[in-house]
Design a protein around this motif. Structure first.
Motif, short mmCIF file in Angstrom:
data_model
loop_
_atom_site.label_atom_id
_atom_site.label_comp_id
_atom_site.label_asym_id
_atom_site.label_seq_id
_atom_site.Cartn_x
_atom_site.Cartn_y
_atom_site.Cartn_z
N VAL A 34 37.62 34.25 47.79
CA VAL A 34 36.84 34.28 46.55
C VAL A 34 35.45 34.78 46.88
CG1 VAL A 34 35.88 32.90 44.68
CG2 VAL A 34 38.16 32.39 45.55
N ASN A 38 31.45 35.24 42.43
CA ASN A 38 32.30 34.45 41.55
C ASN A 38 31.46 33.42 40.80
OD1 ASN A 38 34.61 33.09 40.54
ND2 ASN A 38 34.35 31.61 42.18
N LYS A 39 31.85 33.11 39.57
CA LYS A 39 31.09 32.16 38.75
C LYS A 39 31.55 30.72 38.92
CE LYS A 39 29.97 35.60 35.28
NZ LYS A 39 30.11 36.03 33.91
N PRO A 63 44.45 30.11 40.81
CA PRO A 63 43.66 31.34 41.00
C PRO A 63 42.29 31.17 40.34
CG PRO A 63 45.81 31.80 40.01
CD PRO A 63 45.64 30.32 40.02
N VAL A 64 41.27 31.70 40.96
CA VAL A 64 39.92 31.58 40.41
C VAL A 64 39.85 32.19 39.01
CG1 VAL A 64 38.96 33.69 41.41
CG2 VAL A 64 37.47 31.74 40.96
N SER A 65 40.69 33.18 38.74
CA SER A 65 40.69 33.81 37.41
C SER A 65 41.20 32.87 36.32
CB SER A 65 41.54 35.08 37.44
OG SER A 65 42.88 34.76 37.78
N SER A 66 41.88 31.78 36.70
CA SER A 66 42.37 30.81 35.72
C SER A 66 41.35 29.73 35.40
CB SER A 66 43.64 30.13 36.25
OG SER A 66 44.67 31.06 36.39
#
Length: 152
Positions: A34, A38-39, A63-66
């Motif tokens: 990551v 990344n936020k 996943p970081v996108s989730s």
């Protein structure tokens, strides 16, 4: 995490997986892949939908996108309800799009316009300028019309 109808159906059919499709909690760690831009950071309060379940486990890897950050003024249970309802509606609308075109002046029919996802569909479609028609039981007619939908 929650226990949803999906979790109930899986468990009642004999599935032994850990239930929980909607999760909320604090980030315990962030994987090495990551990026720093990344936020999501350790300690952040997040909400996520997990299509694979397992949200009722003590820890879960997603996943970081989730991961969606929860603002400090929002309660966790409210965040789960909003994400579950509006994400489902958003995904349904995207499935109905032609070539990623907006729904401006398009006719959109929503079956079950008075349930939570149906109401989110009505709201999101109207915000895009669609002509929304929604079905529901008669007691919900006035509310749907007040939102801007045509009741069927």
């Amino acid at each position: 995490s929650t226990v949803s109808i999906h979790d109930y159906l899986e468990r009642s059919s004999g599935c032994q997986e850990v239930p929980g499709r909607q999760v909320t909690g604090e980030v315990y760690s962030v994987g090495g892949k990551v990026g720093k831009r990344n936020k999501i950071h350790v300690g952040d309060r997040i909400v996520a939908l997990t299509p694979f379940g397992k949200g009722n486990a003590r820890y879960i890897s997603i996943p970081v996108s989730s991961a969606i950050p929860i603002p400090s003024n929002i309660q966790r249970d409210d965040a789960i309800c909003l994400v579950e309802t509006y994400m489902s509606a958003y995904q349904m609308l995207n499935l109905g799009r032609k070539n990623r075109a907006p729904f401006t002046d398009a006719n959109v029919l929503i079956i079950g316009g008075s349930n939570p996802v149906g109401l989110a569909l009505v709201e999101l479609a109207l915000k895009e300028g669609a002509k929304v028609m929604a079905t529901s039981a008669k007691p919900h007619r006035a509310y749907l019309e007040k939102m801007g939908a045509t009741w069927l």
